[in-house]
Design a protein around this motif. Structure first.
Motif, PDB file in Angstrom:
ATOM      1  N   ILE A 164      11.616  62.773  29.606  1.00 24.08           N
ATOM      2  CA  ILE A 164      12.139  62.429  30.928  1.00 24.08           C
ATOM      3  C   ILE A 164      10.986  61.951  31.799  1.00 24.08           C
ATOM      4  N   GLY A 165      11.193  60.871  32.520  1.00 30.33           N
ATOM      5  CA  GLY A 165      10.216  60.376  33.483  1.00 30.33           C
ATOM      6  C   GLY A 165      10.750  60.519  34.894  1.00 30.33           C
ATOM      7  N   LEU A 166       9.892  60.980  35.805  1.00 36.34           N
ATOM      8  CA  LEU A 166      10.262  61.152  37.212  1.00 36.34           C
ATOM      9  C   LEU A 166       9.312  60.346  38.084  1.00 36.34           C
ATOM     10  N   MET A 167       9.867  59.687  39.096  1.00 31.32           N
ATOM     11  CA  MET A 167       9.040  58.874  39.984  1.00 31.32           C
ATOM     12  C   MET A 167       9.546  58.951  41.412  1.00 31.32           C
ATOM     13  N   THR A 168       8.640  59.219  42.337  1.00 28.59           N
ATOM     14  CA  THR A 168       8.890  59.005  43.762  1.00 28.59           C
ATOM     15  C   THR A 168       7.741  58.152  44.260  1.00 28.59           C
ATOM     16  N   GLY A 169       8.037  56.977  44.775  1.00 24.33           N
ATOM     17  CA  GLY A 169       7.009  56.004  45.094  1.00 24.33           C
ATOM     18  C   GLY A 169       6.576  56.004  46.543  1.00 24.33           C
ATOM     19  N   THR A 170       5.734  55.032  46.877  1.00 26.76           N
ATOM     20  CA  THR A 170       5.167  54.927  48.222  1.00 26.76           C
ATOM     21  C   THR A 170       6.235  54.745  49.281  1.00 26.76           C
ATOM     22  N   SER A 171       7.363  54.143  48.906  1.00 26.77           N
ATOM     23  CA  SER A 171       8.427  53.897  49.884  1.00 26.77           C
ATOM     24  C   SER A 171       9.143  55.176  50.307  1.00 26.77           C
ATOM     25  N   LEU A 172       8.997  56.240  49.520  1.00 25.78           N
ATOM     26  CA  LEU A 172       9.606  57.531  49.855  1.00 25.78           C
ATOM     27  C   LEU A 172      11.119  57.431  50.014  1.00 25.78           C
ATOM     28  N   ASP A 173      11.741  56.563  49.206  1.00 27.96           N
ATOM     29  CA  ASP A 173      13.169  56.355  49.372  1.00 27.96           C
ATOM     30  C   ASP A 173      14.025  57.220  48.462  1.00 27.96           C
ATOM     31  N   GLY A 174      13.458  57.747  47.388  1.00 27.39           N
ATOM     32  CA  GLY A 174      14.287  58.557  46.507  1.00 27.39           C
ATOM     33  C   GLY A 174      13.521  59.101  45.324  1.00 27.39           C
ATOM     34  N   ILE A 175      14.237  59.843  44.488  1.00 27.97           N
ATOM     35  CA  ILE A 175      13.687  60.392  43.250  1.00 27.97           C
ATOM     36  C   ILE A 175      14.424  59.731  42.097  1.00 27.97           C
ATOM     37  N   ASP A 176      13.673  59.049  41.237  1.00 21.46           N
ATOM     38  CA  ASP A 176      14.242  58.362  40.082  1.00 21.46           C
ATOM     39  C   ASP A 176      13.930  59.153  38.823  1.00 21.46           C
ATOM     40  N   ALA A 177      14.934  59.261  37.953  1.00 21.86           N
ATOM     41  CA  ALA A 177      14.766  59.986  36.694  1.00 21.86           C
ATOM     42  C   ALA A 177      15.354  59.164  35.561  1.00 21.86           C
ATOM     43  N   VAL A 178      14.636  59.141  34.433  1.00 23.51           N
ATOM     44  CA  VAL A 178      15.124  58.435  33.249  1.00 23.51           C
ATOM     45  C   VAL A 178      14.949  59.311  32.019  1.00 23.51           C
ATOM     46  N   LEU A 179      15.823  59.120  31.056  1.00 26.03           N
ATOM     47  CA  LEU A 179      15.727  59.760  29.751  1.00 26.03           C
ATOM     48  C   LEU A 179      15.412  58.672  28.739  1.00 26.03           C
ATOM     49  N   VAL A 180      14.333  58.868  27.982  1.00 27.07           N
ATOM     50  CA  VAL A 180      13.863  57.843  27.053  1.00 27.07           C
ATOM     51  C   VAL A 180      13.730  58.432  25.654  1.00 27.07           C
ATOM     52  N   ASP A 181      14.136  57.649  24.678  1.00 20.98           N
ATOM     53  CA  ASP A 181      13.991  58.019  23.268  1.00 20.98           C
ATOM     54  C   ASP A 181      12.817  57.230  22.686  1.00 20.98           C
ATOM     55  N   THR A 193      19.448  57.128  29.550  1.00 19.71           N
ATOM     56  CA  THR A 193      20.228  57.545  30.714  1.00 19.71           C
ATOM     57  C   THR A 193      19.345  57.494  31.949  1.00 19.71           C
ATOM     58  N   THR A 194      19.935  57.176  33.079  1.00 19.76           N
ATOM     59  CA  THR A 194      19.194  57.118  34.338  1.00 19.76           C
ATOM     60  C   THR A 194      19.962  57.869  35.427  1.00 19.76           C
ATOM     61  N   HIS A 195      19.207  58.340  36.393  1.00 23.80           N
ATOM     62  CA  HIS A 195      19.840  59.012  37.535  1.00 23.80           C
ATOM     63  C   HIS A 195      18.869  58.979  38.707  1.00 23.80           C
ATOM     64  N   GLY A 196      19.385  58.742  39.893  1.00 21.12           N
ATOM     65  CA  GLY A 196      18.545  58.730  41.083  1.00 21.12           C
ATOM     66  C   GLY A 196      19.262  59.319  42.276  1.00 21.12           C
ATOM     67  N   VAL A 197      18.493  59.932  43.158  1.00 23.51           N
ATOM     68  CA  VAL A 197      19.045  60.470  44.402  1.00 23.51           C
ATOM     69  C   VAL A 197      18.113  60.094  45.547  1.00 23.51           C
ATOM     70  N   GLU A 198      18.660  60.013  46.737  1.00 23.72           N
ATOM     71  CA  GLU A 198      17.831  59.773  47.902  1.00 23.72           C
ATOM     72  C   GLU A 198      17.002  61.010  48.218  1.00 23.72           C
ATOM     73  N   MET A 199      15.790  60.795  48.672  1.00 29.99           N
ATOM     74  CA  MET A 199      14.979  61.909  49.144  1.00 29.99           C
ATOM     75  C   MET A 199      15.555  62.408  50.456  1.00 29.99           C
ATOM     76  N   ASN A 258      15.076  49.165  38.956  1.00 31.83           N
ATOM     77  CA  ASN A 258      14.989  50.491  39.579  1.00 31.83           C
ATOM     78  C   ASN A 258      14.246  51.506  38.732  1.00 31.83           C
ATOM     79  N   TRP A 259      14.244  51.310  37.413  1.00 26.15           N
ATOM     80  CA  TRP A 259      13.841  52.403  36.525  1.00 26.15           C
ATOM     81  C   TRP A 259      12.514  52.175  35.806  1.00 26.15           C
ATOM     82  N   VAL A 260      11.861  51.066  36.079  1.00 27.07           N
ATOM     83  CA  VAL A 260      10.661  50.730  35.307  1.00 27.07           C
ATOM     84  C   VAL A 260       9.551  51.762  35.509  1.00 27.07           C
ATOM     85  N   GLU A 261       9.298  52.181  36.748  1.00 27.26           N
ATOM     86  CA  GLU A 261       8.181  53.110  36.973  1.00 27.26           C
ATOM     87  C   GLU A 261       8.472  54.496  36.407  1.00 27.26           C
TER      88      GLU A 261
END
Length: 369
Positions: free
Chosen positions: A11-28, A38-44, A329-332
Motif C-alpha cells: 500500500i502506498g500513502l501520499m499527502t502532498g504539498t497542496s494538503l488537499d487529501g490522503i491518497d492510498a493505492v494497493l499495488v501488486d 485498488t485506489t481510495h482517497g479522502v479529503e484532509m 491522482n494516484w501516481v505519487e
C-alpha cells in the motif's frame, strides 16, 4: 511464513504539498510490471490541514503541535487504509507493507534535514501492517536533496526505449523526471505548481483551488509582476535541486505584490501566477532538451487552462499519465508503494544523479507490524 510474506501486495500513502487529501493505492508487485489494483482517497480534515499549514513556519509550542499532528495524520491514514482494504476485499495480514510518505512541513536539505510528519509506529499499530516511512532522510544524510524521489519510480514504470519522455508532477510544487530513451534520468523540482494559485484563490474567494483554471482564464497577465516572480534565484539554479513551502509561501508572493507600482486586480494576479507556473515548468523541461512527449500527473493535471498553456509553450505532445494507464491522482502514492517494496527487499530507491547524493541508498525506516 505469514500471508504477507507470500504476497506481493503493498500500500502506498501520499499527502502532498497542496494538503488537499490522503491518497492510498494497493499495488501488486508479483510481476515485472507492477499492477495498480485498488485506489481510495479522502479529503484532509479542515482541522488537520490548518495545523499542517501552521507548522510550515515557526510557531509557539510547535514541537507539541507537530507530535499531535503526526498522531492525527497517522490515525487518518489508518482509516484510509482500512477503507482501501475493504474495497479490495483483503485482510491486513495479506499486505507486505505500507509505504507512508508523511506530510512535509520543513525541507532544508542545504542544512542537512527534511521533516515529514507521520507517526509510523502508530500507523503500524492501528493497521496491523508493517509500515515504512521517512524515505527522504537517508538520501539527505548522503549529501542529497532528498527530493524528488519519484524519478526512480518513473523510470521503472513509465520509461520507453523509443522516445524521450517527461513525467511532470504538478502538486503544490512541480517536479519533473526526464526519462531518456537511452536510459538516462534527470529529475528536480522546477518551482511552484499549485501552491501559489491555491493560496491566492483561497485568500480572495475562499476556494481551495481554481477549478480547471477558470478564474485565472478571466484575468490578464501582468508582465512586471511576472518578471519579478521569474527573477527568483531558485529558478535559475542547476539541478540537483528541490524546494517547497519553505520558499514559495504567502510572504514570498506578498512581498512581490507590495513592490508593484500599482495595485493589481485579484483575477490578474491569479492569471499571472498560472503563467508563472506554466513558464517555469516549460523552461525547466526545455533546458534539458526537446522531449517527444510530456505526461502530467498530480492535481495540476485537472487544471485545463494550465495544461493548455503548457501545450502552447512546449513543442511536443502534452497528455496526462492516464494515457500510460495510471490515473494522474494516484501516481505519487504508487511511487511510495514502490519505494516501500524497494526498502523491504533491500534494494536502493534513490538516483544520485537526480538528488546529488554520494551514492545509491536503501531508503526508509521499517516499523514491523
Amino acid at each position: 511464513m505469514t500471508a504477507a510474506q507470500t504476497s506481493a501486495y503493498y500500500i502506498g500513502l501520499m499527502t502532498g504539498t497542496s494538503l488537499d487529501g490522503i491518497d492510498a493505492v494497493l499495488v501488486d508487485f508479483s510481476a515485472p510490471q507492477p499492477k495498480l489494483l485498488t485506489t481510495h482517497g479522502v479529503e484532509m480534515s479542515a482541522e488537520l490541514r490548518e495545523v499542517m499549514l501552521t507548522l510550515q513556519a515557526p510557531s509557539d509550542n510547535e514541537l507539541h503541535l507537530a507530535q499531535l499532528a503526526a498522531n492525527a495524520h497517522s490515525k487518518a491514514c489508518a482509516e484510509v487504509v482500512q477503507q482501501l482494504l475493504a474495497k479490495a476485499g483483503l485482510e491486513p495480514s495479506q499486505i507486505w507493507a505500507i509505504g507512508n510518505h508523511g506530510q512535509t512541513i520543513r525541507h532544508r536539505p542545504e542544512l542537512g534535514y527534511t521533516v515529514q510528519i507521520g507517526n509510523h509506529a502508530l500507523l503500524a499499530e492501528h493497521t496491523g501492517i508493517t509500515t515504512i516511512g521517512d524515505f527522504r532522510s537517508r538520501d539527505v544524510a548522503a549529501g542529497g536533496q532528498g527530493a524528488p524521489l519519484v524519478p526512480a519510480f518513473h523510470q521503472a514504470v513509465f520509461a520507453s526505449p523509443h522516445e524521450n519522455r517527461v513525467l511532470l508532477n504538478i502538486g503544490g510544487i512541480a517536479n519533473l523526471s526526464w526519462l531518456g530513451a537511452d536510459g538516462s534520468v534527470i529529475g528536480f523540482d522546477s518551482g511552484p505548481g499549485n501552491v501559489l494559485l491555491d493560496y491566492w484563490i483561497g485568500v480572495q474567494q475562499g476556494h481551495r483551488f481554481d477549478a480547471d483554471g477558470q478564474w485565472a482564464r478571466q484575468g490578464c497577465i501582468q508582465p512586471t509582476l511576472l518578471q519579478d516572480c521569474l527573477s527568483e534565484p531558485y529558478l535559475a539554479l542547476p539541478a540537483p535541486k528541490s524546494t517547497g513551502r519553505d520558499l514559495f509561501h504567502a510572504q514570498w508572493l506578498q512581498s512581490r505584490l507590495a513592490a508593484q507600482p500599482k495595485t493589481i486586480a485579484a483575477v490578474d494576479v491569479q492569471a499571472t501566477l498560472l503563467e508563472l507556473s506554466a513558464q517555469t515548468m516549460a523552461d525547466a523541461i526545455m533546458r534539458q532538451g526537446k522531449p517527444d512527449a510530456i505526461f502530467v500527473c498530480g492535481g495540476g493535471a485537472y487544471n485545463g487552462f494550465l495544461l493548455e498553456r503548457l501545450g502552447q509553450l512546449l513543442p511536443c505532445r502534452v497528455a496526462t499519465t492516464a494515457s500510460l494507464g495510471v490515473d494522474p491522482n494516484w501516481v505519487e502514492a504508487f511511487a511510495f508503494a514502490w519505494l516501500a517494496m524497494r526498502c523491504s527487499t533491500q534494494q536502493t530507491g534513490n538516483l544520485p544523479a537526480v538528488t546529488g547524493a554520494r551514492g545509491e541508498r536503501i531508503l526508509g525506516a521499517i516499523y514491523p507490524a
